[in-house]
Design a protein around this motif. Structure first.
Motif, PDB file in Angstrom:
ATOM      1  N   UNK A   1     -13.095  21.888   0.315  1.00  0.00           N
ATOM      2  CA  UNK A   1     -14.346  21.569  -0.376  1.00  0.00           C
ATOM      3  C   UNK A   1     -14.622  20.068  -0.354  1.00  0.00           C
ATOM      4  N   UNK A   2     -13.582  19.267  -0.457  1.00  0.00           N
ATOM      5  CA  UNK A   2     -13.776  17.813  -0.403  1.00  0.00           C
ATOM      6  C   UNK A   2     -14.274  17.392   0.981  1.00  0.00           C
ATOM      7  N   UNK A   3     -13.717  18.002   2.017  1.00  0.00           N
ATOM      8  CA  UNK A   3     -14.154  17.670   3.378  1.00  0.00           C
ATOM      9  C   UNK A   3     -15.585  18.148   3.616  1.00  0.00           C
ATOM     10  N   UNK A   4     -15.931  19.310   3.082  1.00  0.00           N
ATOM     11  CA  UNK A   4     -17.319  19.781   3.211  1.00  0.00           C
ATOM     12  C   UNK A   4     -18.284  18.797   2.582  1.00  0.00           C
ATOM     13  N   UNK A   5     -17.958  18.367   1.388  1.00  0.00           N
ATOM     14  CA  UNK A   5     -18.857  17.480   0.650  1.00  0.00           C
ATOM     15  C   UNK A   5     -19.042  16.146   1.359  1.00  0.00           C
ATOM     16  N   UNK A   6     -18.074  15.760   2.186  1.00  0.00           N
ATOM     17  CA  UNK A   6     -18.163  14.474   2.887  1.00  0.00           C
ATOM     18  C   UNK A   6     -19.017  14.547   4.147  1.00  0.00           C
ATOM     19  N   UNK A   7     -19.387  15.751   4.575  1.00  0.00           N
ATOM     20  CA  UNK A   7     -20.173  15.914   5.800  1.00  0.00           C
ATOM     21  C   UNK A   7     -21.661  15.819   5.469  1.00  0.00           C
ATOM     22  N   UNK A   8     -22.394  15.054   6.260  1.00  0.00           N
ATOM     23  CA  UNK A   8     -23.835  14.884   6.061  1.00  0.00           C
ATOM     24  C   UNK A   8     -24.570  16.008   6.802  1.00  0.00           C
ATOM     25  N   UNK A   9     -24.539  17.210   6.231  1.00  0.00           N
ATOM     26  CA  UNK A   9     -25.194  18.346   6.877  1.00  0.00           C
ATOM     27  C   UNK A   9     -26.526  18.638   6.182  1.00  0.00           C
ATOM     28  N   UNK A  10     -27.398  19.303   6.911  1.00  0.00           N
ATOM     29  CA  UNK A  10     -28.697  19.712   6.384  1.00  0.00           C
ATOM     30  C   UNK A  10     -28.851  21.215   6.609  1.00  0.00           C
ATOM     31  N   UNK A  11     -29.222  21.919   5.556  1.00  0.00           N
ATOM     32  CA  UNK A  11     -29.455  23.361   5.673  1.00  0.00           C
ATOM     33  C   UNK A  11     -30.919  23.582   6.036  1.00  0.00           C
ATOM     34  N   UNK A  12     -31.191  24.117   7.225  1.00  0.00           N
ATOM     35  CA  UNK A  12     -32.591  24.326   7.618  1.00  0.00           C
ATOM     36  C   UNK A  12     -33.237  25.424   6.796  1.00  0.00           C
ATOM     37  N   UNK A  13     -34.569  25.448   6.732  1.00  0.00           N
ATOM     38  CA  UNK A  13     -35.247  26.521   5.981  1.00  0.00           C
ATOM     39  C   UNK A  13     -35.045  27.866   6.659  1.00  0.00           C
TER      40      UNK A  13
END
Length: 493
Positions: free
Chosen positions: A297-309
């Motif tokens: 979860x910590x590694x996920x939070x560090x990734x600059x991802x964008x959830x598309x619509x």
């Protein structure tokens, strides 16, 4: 097709008085325009409480009003379907055969209809809807004189194996081609397989190629990957194959972002290599890395991802853990909204997880939870009231939607909530009658079909242009009145 005015009045007054309906309501019904007769006929055809005698009369009407617009979709009781399959117009029977709700017994009758088009549609739809017909019927279809029926019979559930295999030797090449697949090929006699491989028809030879085709394993080494020329297989290898580390290194640094994304999704790519793409310039690659099961979860939070619509596929590893309550709890608590949305589809969510997801900050987590059989009533009503999606009306059919207390919304300014009030099992006739006069069509229509609607008001709605069909479909309509409506419409007994 109608009675004279005096005859109509005499008939209608008799039945209305017999059912204690006021004389004024009888006058309104008798004054209904004859154009409403078609609405009465359609409504009776779909009335779940209509006696068999009524349905038999309805389906003698020829022409049957607007049958193309309602007959292929409406659920029909066994009695209604049995009457419909005897309709004199083969066009009506052909349209009826398209209905996915048609009882199997009725479809079996249509499969042997005198009209060839009706037979073809009935058998084709039996394959499409995976309807199991009687075994003796499937044999008759598979051995009959019509090549089209034999073609479709190859796909019927319940066709005996011996009969299905015999179709590989059918005189018609289309039938032979339909009978050849990976199931039948190894079961055929050697001489039949030899004849199929040498068949002069290209359809049959193509079927043999499909039946005998063996997919080679996906490449897992650098050499095998570079030698592969099929782009689809290259992507499949990158996303699912148990790739060697050297190939994984090649994929995560590849110039093609679609291959890097595929590698990010591949659980066989080592975590350390996948995390090397956490800052990839391509947003879809970063999102794929964030969805891996081996990322904390910590590694996920560090990734600059964008959830598309829009709706995204549920990661396969999430679906694989649906049966593990502890894993489901962990996923439901994730910071990643795609994972929380995905876990809403688990068929057996623990109560605490349902409570957590129902209060989620993400609207689509709550919305997707409404598709679950265990979605809570309060969330269903809340979503029903404000969601603008095309299928919002389906929420009212959810098993947890109807609850005592919905009647409190009868005076709500939100017309959807007034509609919801009619789902209260404890709502009384007075409330239903009041909502039958609502300003919104859908509320009035629902009330017109509600069996709690008082009979005088129900009869009044039979004469309304926009409510007549719903009212005549009301299961509380007395059978005697059903018959007399058909009398008024000129339908013979």
């Amino acid at each position: 097709m109608a009675h004279s005015g005096d005859q109509t009045a005499q008939v209608a007054f008799g039945v209305l008085e017999a059912t204690d309906v006021a004389r004024a309501d009888a006058v309104r019904l008798l004054g209904a325009d004859s154009s409403l007769h078609a609405q009465w006929i359609m409504g009776l055809a779909m009335n779940s409480a209509a006696p068999e005698e009524v349905l038999c009369r309805v389906f003698t009407v020829d022409p049957l009003p607007e049958f193309r617009y309602w007959l292929p979709y409406c659920p029909l009781s066994p009695a209604a379907a049995a009457a419909a399959v005897a309709h004199p117009d083969p066009r009506v029977r052909a349209v009826l055969a398209e209905n996915p709700h048609l009882p199997p017994a009725a479809r079996a009758v249509l499969a042997e209809d005198p009209d060839p088009k009706v037979r073809r549609v009935a058998v084709m739809m039996a394959c499409e809807y995976e309807v199991e017909l009687p075994a003796e019927l499937t044999v008759r279809l598979a051995t009959g004189p019509e090549p089209r029926l034999r073609y479709w019979a190859t796909g019927l559930i319940g066709l005996p194996e011996r009969t299905r295999l015999a179709l590989a030797e059918d005189p018609d090449p289309r039938v032979r081609s339909a009978a050849l697949d990976s199931w039948s090929w190894p079961r055929l006699r050697p001489e039949v397989r030899d004849a199929a491989e040498a068949d002069p028809d290209s359809w049959v030879r193509a079927a043999v190629r499909r039946a005998t085709h063996v997919h080679p394993p996906l490449p897992t080494t650098v050499g095998g990957f570079l030698a592969e020329t099929d782009e689809r297989r290259r992507r499949d290898a990158a996303s699912t194959a148990r790739v060697e580390e050297a190939l994984a290194v090649l994929l995560v640094a590849h110039d093609d972002p679609s291959l890097r994304r595929a590698a990010a999704l591949n659980p066989h790519v080592p975590t350390v290599l996948a995390l090397g793409m956490a800052a990839d310039p391509e947003p879809s690659v970063r999102l794929a890395v964030s969805l891996r099961p081996d990322v904390t979860e910590a590694q996920r939070a560090a990734i600059d991802y964008t959830v598309p619509p829009g709706r995204l596929p549920v990661p396969s590893w999430v679906e694989e853990r649906f049966g593990d309550p502890d894993a489901v709890r962990e996923i439901a608590a994730s910071s990643h909204v795609v994972l929380r949305r995905g876990v809403t589809g688990a068929p057996a969510l623990p109560a605490d997880v349902i409570e957590r997801l129902a209060a989620d900050d993400d609207y689509y987590v709550r919305l997707m939870l409404c598709e679950n059989d265990h979605a809570p009533h309060e969330l269903l009503v809340e979503t029903f009231a404000d969601w603008d999606g095309l299928s919002w009306g389906r929420l009212a059919r959810h098993r947890n939607f109807a609850r005592p207390g919905l009647a409190r919304f009868a005076d709500s300014p939100n017309y959807r909530l007034r509609y919801a009030a009619l789902f209260d099992p404890e709502a009384g006739p007075d409330l239903v009658e009041r909502l039958s006069r609502d300003a919104m069509d859908m509320v009035r229509h629902r009330a017109a079909a509600d069996p709690r609607l008082p009979l005088p008001r129900l009869v009044e709605l039979l004469g309304g242009e926009e409510t007549s069909q719903r009212a005549v479909g009301n299961p509380a309509l007395p059978a005697q009145l059903m018959h007399h409506l058909l009398d008024v419409a000129g339908v013979k007994r």
